[in-house]
Design a protein around this motif. Structure first.
Motif, PDB file in Angstrom:
ATOM      1  N   PHE A  32     -43.520 -43.474 -24.010  1.00 27.54           N
ATOM      2  CA  PHE A  32     -43.759 -42.224 -23.361  1.00 27.54           C
ATOM      3  C   PHE A  32     -42.565 -41.781 -22.475  1.00 27.54           C
ATOM      4  O   PHE A  32     -42.044 -40.775 -22.544  1.00 27.54           O
ATOM      5  CB  PHE A  32     -44.943 -42.539 -22.491  1.00 27.54           C
ATOM      6  N   ASP A  33     -41.944 -42.872 -21.748  1.00 32.46           N
ATOM      7  CA  ASP A  33     -40.730 -42.584 -20.927  1.00 32.46           C
ATOM      8  C   ASP A  33     -39.617 -42.049 -21.925  1.00 32.46           C
ATOM      9  O   ASP A  33     -38.841 -41.031 -21.491  1.00 32.46           O
ATOM     10  CB  ASP A  33     -40.627 -43.502 -20.135  1.00 32.46           C
ATOM     11  N   LEU A  34     -39.593 -42.751 -23.062  1.00 29.90           N
ATOM     12  CA  LEU A  34     -38.280 -42.090 -24.005  1.00 29.90           C
ATOM     13  C   LEU A  34     -38.566 -40.739 -24.460  1.00 29.90           C
ATOM     14  O   LEU A  34     -37.664 -39.972 -24.317  1.00 29.90           O
ATOM     15  CB  LEU A  34     -38.491 -43.160 -25.111  1.00 29.90           C
ATOM     16  N   ALA A  35     -39.796 -40.572 -24.801  1.00 26.93           N
ATOM     17  CA  ALA A  35     -40.154 -39.057 -25.033  1.00 26.93           C
ATOM     18  C   ALA A  35     -39.628 -37.929 -23.909  1.00 26.93           C
ATOM     19  O   ALA A  35     -39.327 -37.051 -23.983  1.00 26.93           O
ATOM     20  CB  ALA A  35     -41.549 -38.733 -25.445  1.00 26.93           C
ATOM     21  N   ASN A  36     -40.247 -38.494 -22.611  1.00 21.46           N
ATOM     22  CA  ASN A  36     -39.907 -37.542 -21.579  1.00 21.46           C
ATOM     23  C   ASN A  36     -38.450 -37.523 -21.085  1.00 21.46           C
ATOM     24  O   ASN A  36     -38.052 -36.565 -20.239  1.00 21.46           O
ATOM     25  CB  ASN A  36     -40.535 -38.163 -20.154  1.00 21.46           C
ATOM     26  N   MET A  37     -37.516 -38.355 -21.593  1.00 17.86           N
ATOM     27  CA  MET A  37     -36.247 -38.277 -21.374  1.00 17.86           C
ATOM     28  C   MET A  37     -35.368 -37.237 -22.320  1.00 17.86           C
ATOM     29  O   MET A  37     -34.442 -36.696 -21.967  1.00 17.86           O
ATOM     30  CB  MET A  37     -35.440 -39.381 -21.897  1.00 17.86           C
ATOM     31  N   ALA A  38     -36.363 -36.533 -23.335  1.00 13.91           N
ATOM     32  CA  ALA A  38     -35.718 -35.392 -24.132  1.00 13.91           C
ATOM     33  C   ALA A  38     -35.733 -34.236 -23.461  1.00 13.91           C
ATOM     34  O   ALA A  38     -36.424 -34.181 -22.094  1.00 13.91           O
ATOM     35  CB  ALA A  38     -36.630 -35.488 -25.323  1.00 13.91           C
ATOM     36  N   ASP A  39     -35.019 -33.295 -23.932  1.00 15.98           N
ATOM     37  CA  ASP A  39     -35.173 -31.875 -23.160  1.00 15.98           C
ATOM     38  C   ASP A  39     -36.476 -31.131 -23.647  1.00 15.98           C
ATOM     39  O   ASP A  39     -37.197 -30.420 -22.695  1.00 15.98           O
ATOM     40  CB  ASP A  39     -33.984 -31.076 -23.710  1.00 15.98           C
ATOM     41  N   ILE A  40     -36.937 -31.404 -24.855  1.00 17.54           N
ATOM     42  CA  ILE A  40     -38.398 -30.845 -25.366  1.00 17.54           C
ATOM     43  C   ILE A  40     -38.994 -31.704 -25.920  1.00 17.54           C
ATOM     44  O   ILE A  40     -38.523 -32.670 -26.736  1.00 17.54           O
ATOM     45  CB  ILE A  40     -37.850 -29.494 -26.215  1.00 17.54           C
TER      46      ILE A  40
END
Length: 267
Positions: free
Chosen positions: A124-132
């Protein structure tokens, strides 16, 4: 065609200035620990910054999951990334999974997470590190560290509250509950939810549009977007002036202006 880096547990492609990184340990539900995915993600981030042929990076997962985060079996065995006394374990985090947020935060091009399935814990955190973030309707999201008696050791508490605000991030983190894609959109975690078979076409269409923009100005614009979060306005405007001076003297600017004038003349 530039040389792609050699990855162990992920797949990397590059076409029309769009790089796609696919986490490819579906046997582990793309767990970031207990695999080589940490190294693969960091290697890809470094390569993107050095490769002028890349304008956008898309990250997705192979199989049914985006990423299950930490390897729970290793946690149970106190092995791998979770071995050792408190000081040793802390050092493993610094030299292991904490390399991901530092690398992701430093990526100079737009990053789109195409979340194809569950994104749990560090996933989940990896996804939140993206811009979109764009999610398949089968995706689920959970900041589930407390359910295992641990804290978000990969920096998740830093990223999520900046994404959706302190109160909502606090509730998700302290309850450890898992939300579906529809609620994730309502909370502002993801920008859009689409049927699973439309996820990559949607993400690639957005990436292609971004990749069609002048590449040097695109990288400078992302730097500005990131730096605006931590700078005072006056200092930020000074930086904008410097970046704009650079942009006005790039051949891509004059090419874009001529293209715009030609388009106006046809109307």
């Amino acid at each position: 065609m530039p040389n792609l880096p050699q990855l162990s547990d992920a797949l990397l492609t590059l076409e029309d200035r769009v790089a796609v990184l696919t986490l490819n340990r579906h046997d582990l539900r793309n767990a970031l620990t207990g695999s080589n995915l940490i190294d693969d993600i960091v290697t890809t981030a470094d390569w993107v910054n050095l490769c002028d042929e890349v304008s956008v990076l898309v990250i997705t997962g192979a199989g049914s999951a985006f990423s299950a985060g930490g390897n729970i079996r290793d946690m149970a065995d106190r092995s791998g990334d979770f071995a050792g006394d408190p000081a040793e374990c802390a050092e493993r985090y610094r030299k292991g999974i904490q390399r991901i947020p530092l690398a992701m935060q430093a990526i100079e091009v737009p990053v789109i997470a195409a979340v194809n399935g569950p994104a749990i814990g560090a996933g989940f955190d990896l996804a939140n590190m993206a811009d979109i973030r764009i999610a398949a309707d089968t995706a689920k999201f959970g900041e589930t560290f407390l359910n295992l008696g641990i804290i978000p050791g990969d920096g998740g508490a830093w990223f999520m509250q900046r994404l959706i605000g302190y109160q909502r991030a606090f509730e998700l983190t302290l309850t450890g509950r898992v939300v579906d894609a529809a609620e994730a959109k309502d909370l502002g975690i993801v920008m859009d939810v689409v049927p699973a078979d439309e996820l990559m076409p949607k993400a690639l269409a957005m990436a292609t549009k971004m990749a069609s923009q002048p590449p040097k100005a695109t990288r400078l614009t992302k730097r500005l977007m990131k730096m605006a979060q931590r700078m005072e306005l006056k200092d930020f405007l000074d930086l904008c002036a410097c970046f704009q001076g650079m942009s006005h003297n790039e051949p891509e600017h004059l090419e874009a202006v001529q293209k715009m004038l030609a388009s106006m003349a046809r109307k």
